[in-house]
Design an enzyme around this catalytic site. Sequence first.
Site, PDB file in Angstrom:
ATOM      1  N   ARG A  89      27.196  28.247  60.507  1.00  0.00           N
ATOM      2  CA  ARG A  89      27.390  29.396  61.384  1.00  0.00           C
ATOM      3  C   ARG A  89      27.468  30.707  60.613  1.00  0.00           C
ATOM      4  O   ARG A  89      27.033  31.746  61.112  1.00  0.00           O
ATOM      5  CB  ARG A  89      28.622  29.226  62.269  1.00  0.00           C
ATOM      6  N   GLU A 141      42.412  19.765  55.583  1.00  0.00           N
ATOM      7  CA  GLU A 141      43.593  19.110  56.159  1.00  0.00           C
ATOM      8  C   GLU A 141      43.639  17.649  55.706  1.00  0.00           C
ATOM      9  O   GLU A 141      44.673  17.147  55.288  1.00  0.00           O
ATOM     10  CB  GLU A 141      43.524  19.214  57.688  1.00  0.00           C
TER      11      GLU A 141
END
Lengths: 175, 175
Positions: free
Chosen positions: B63, B100
């Site tokens: 993106r 994460e």
Amino acid sequence: MTTKGIDLQAYIRSIPDWPKKGILFRDITPLLADPNAFSAAVDALCAGYAETGVEYVAAVEARGFIFGAAVAEKLGVGFVPIRKKGKLPFKTESVTYELEYGTDTLEVHSDAIEKAAKVLMIDDLLATGGTMAAACKLIEKIGGQVVGIGFLIELSELAGREKLDGYTINTVLSY
Amino acid sequence: MTTKGIDLQAYIRSIPDWPKKGILFRDITPLLADPNAFSAAVDALCAGYAETGVEYVAAVEARGFIFGAAVAEKLGVGFVPIRKKGKLPFKTESVTYELEYGTDTLEVHSDAIEKAAKVLMIDDLLATGGTMAAACKLIEKIGGQVVGIGFLIELSELAGREKLDGYTINTVLSY
């Protein structure tokens, strides 16, 4: 061939045996890095489309986004990202197409464009044409009209144009 | 807040529970599809950089390539793609960073820029800031100077700015 006085081919780096043995890869990053070459390439992809009523540029991730977004910005039209399966968050339409080994799926948001909208398709490379043929089918599935397809580079020996029969194709460089 | 008379926030679609439960995803595709909103967003990301001697815009796939390439085109500078491991064909430098769960690796061509070149970093979203911190480290590793970082959207509750301490950050929209 020169584009706006720039020999764009001089900015394409040929890399033997990448991504696998026997493939001569055409690396566009030196062209992207040079402001005059990048700008001339974007202009060449826009050429002929400024006054045609194109409403959107659509392109397939990831490399297609580079020229797709720059051409949309230059033409002053909207940009429609076409992504691999599972990347777009809203309601999508999809098209699955065959690769050398296996299949791949492209998706676009179902509401990405209005019905009958004129769409210019952009990608950096025309190789076998399979991905672009699927991308065009996808835009037509959501009601768009593909008014042209622009590629920075065409690898003419792979005969990708045969898969894109009936479309107007514009290529800047050919090998 | 409006940008060039356009309320850009009105073009961001909020999608609950995507990509997983509990996440409110900010979908930029309606903004990309609207030529005025897209153009105003690109202008806002360029603002202040036109006369600063920026030489390159760098962005991370996929993106990030959309606004990165459009901003590079608008500023008239080169574009440097930063990619996931194994996608770039020439000699690369890499940075591995923590997610994460697990790690991810970004790469850039070693010869993408000249030493001390001024680089503007662009991405659509500032969330935790981990990817952008790694991208800045990568540009510095190949000798570049990060002169600014522009994001279309900042999710301020995630405090991503803390990971980008010392850099000049410009965000167009904030949640």
